[in-house]
Write a protein that holds these residues in place. Structure first.
Motif, PDB file in Angstrom:
ATOM      1  N   LYS A   1      64.988  54.783 -42.487  1.00  0.00           N
ATOM      2  CA  LYS A   1      65.971  54.361 -43.491  1.00  0.00           C
ATOM      3  C   LYS A   1      65.544  54.715 -44.907  1.00  0.00           C
ATOM      4  O   LYS A   1      66.393  54.937 -45.783  1.00  0.00           O
ATOM      5  CB  LYS A   1      66.227  52.857 -43.386  1.00  0.00           C
ATOM      6  N   LEU A   2      64.236  54.779 -45.164  1.00  0.00           N
ATOM      7  CA  LEU A   2      63.771  55.030 -46.523  1.00  0.00           C
ATOM      8  C   LEU A   2      64.082  56.438 -46.998  1.00  0.00           C
ATOM      9  O   LEU A   2      64.098  56.711 -48.200  1.00  0.00           O
ATOM     10  CB  LEU A   2      62.261  54.765 -46.619  1.00  0.00           C
TER      11      LEU A   2
ATOM     12  N   ALA B   1      64.150  55.026 -50.844  1.00  0.00           N
ATOM     13  CA  ALA B   1      62.867  54.493 -51.294  1.00  0.00           C
ATOM     14  C   ALA B   1      62.507  54.899 -52.713  1.00  0.00           C
ATOM     15  O   ALA B   1      61.710  54.224 -53.374  1.00  0.00           O
ATOM     16  CB  ALA B   1      61.754  54.928 -50.346  1.00  0.00           C
TER      17      ALA B   1
ATOM     18  N   ASP C   1      62.612  49.220 -49.584  1.00  0.00           N
ATOM     19  CA  ASP C   1      64.021  49.144 -49.175  1.00  0.00           C
ATOM     20  C   ASP C   1      64.832  48.208 -50.062  1.00  0.00           C
ATOM     21  O   ASP C   1      65.892  47.734 -49.682  1.00  0.00           O
ATOM     22  CB  ASP C   1      64.152  48.739 -47.709  1.00  0.00           C
TER      23      ASP C   1
ATOM     24  N   ASP D   1      68.213  43.966 -50.092  1.00  0.00           N
ATOM     25  CA  ASP D   1      67.349  44.806 -49.265  1.00  0.00           C
ATOM     26  C   ASP D   1      68.190  45.399 -48.134  1.00  0.00           C
ATOM     27  O   ASP D   1      69.154  44.804 -47.681  1.00  0.00           O
ATOM     28  CB  ASP D   1      66.119  44.064 -48.752  1.00  0.00           C
TER      29      ASP D   1
ATOM     30  N   ASP E   1      68.511  46.566 -44.451  1.00  0.00           N
ATOM     31  CA  ASP E   1      67.947  46.408 -43.117  1.00  0.00           C
ATOM     32  C   ASP E   1      68.749  47.121 -42.039  1.00  0.00           C
ATOM     33  O   ASP E   1      68.204  47.444 -40.982  1.00  0.00           O
ATOM     34  CB  ASP E   1      67.860  44.918 -42.753  1.00  0.00           C
TER      35      ASP E   1
END
Length: 205
Positions: free
Chosen positions: A25-26, A36, A104, A177, A179
């Motif tokens: 995801k970053l 990120a 994140d 954040d 997730d």
């Protein structure tokens, strides 16, 4: 007051959210750069003593952004392992405090980080962020808590310390954040639409 010049920025960037699937995801794009890099960019002018990124097999080049990169081969065991590695690296570089941030959380600002530092009066300080409901990173820890941080285990990390610290409230959208893919989609919808509207307004002037 603790100074940025005496504080190590420890960026935790080793987590692989199970809820995000097989994608890192970053590295996912948000606006003009990987997710990120938003916190990296936001905090690049803060004069930290050092910057440490704890990673796990990432393609992101934190070293080119001024970070000492620490690999966590056991990232699947929980966030506390990354925390311990980051704090130890900060100790090795002579820091008298650590600012723990998460890669994140792309909407964190330097202004908020300076507010955390303003509340930190010495080595016993534990200063966390809050949306007014619950505390969260970014969080600042004075050197007196380094032994406690080095004993953290599992996914709990430093949450017990954070819960007992001073909480500095900021806007909830600054502490978002990411997730899940749905979280990222919502963030893109909220911010990229605003960018398009502003760009359109400039073109029509």
């Amino acid at each position: 007051m603790l100074r940025a010049e005496d504080t190590a920025l420890v960026l935790l960037a080793a987590g692989r959210s199970r809820r995000f699937g097989d994608v890192d995801k970053l590295t996912e794009p948000f606006l003009d750069q990987p997710l990120a890099y938003h916190v990296v960019t936001a905090l690049e002018a803060v004069p930290f003593r050092c910057r440490i990124a704890v990673v796990c097999q990432t393609s992101l080049d934190f070293a080119s952004r001024g970070y000492t990169v620490v690999e966590n081969p056991e990232a699947a065991d929980g966030q506390a392992g990354s925390l311990r590695l980051g704090v130890q690296a900060a100790i090795d570089q002579g820091a008298s405090a650590v600012l723990i941030a998460l890669a994140d959380m792309p909407r964190v600002t330097a202004t908020h980080i300076y507010r955390l530092l303003d509340y930190a009066e010495g080595p016993d300080a534990v200063i966390a962020s809050s949306n007014g409901v619950h505390p969260t990173p970014p969080a600042l820890f004075g050197a007196a808590h380094f032994p406690d941080l080095l004993r953290c285990c599992g996914d709990e990390g430093a949450r017990a310390l954070v819960r007992g610290g001073h909480h500095v409230i900021t806007r909830a959208d600054e502490l978002i954040d990411i997730d899940t893919p749905e979280d990222l989609a919502a963030l893109r919808a909220a911010y990229e639409v605003k960018t398009v509207i502003r760009a359109g307004a400039r073109r029509s002037d």
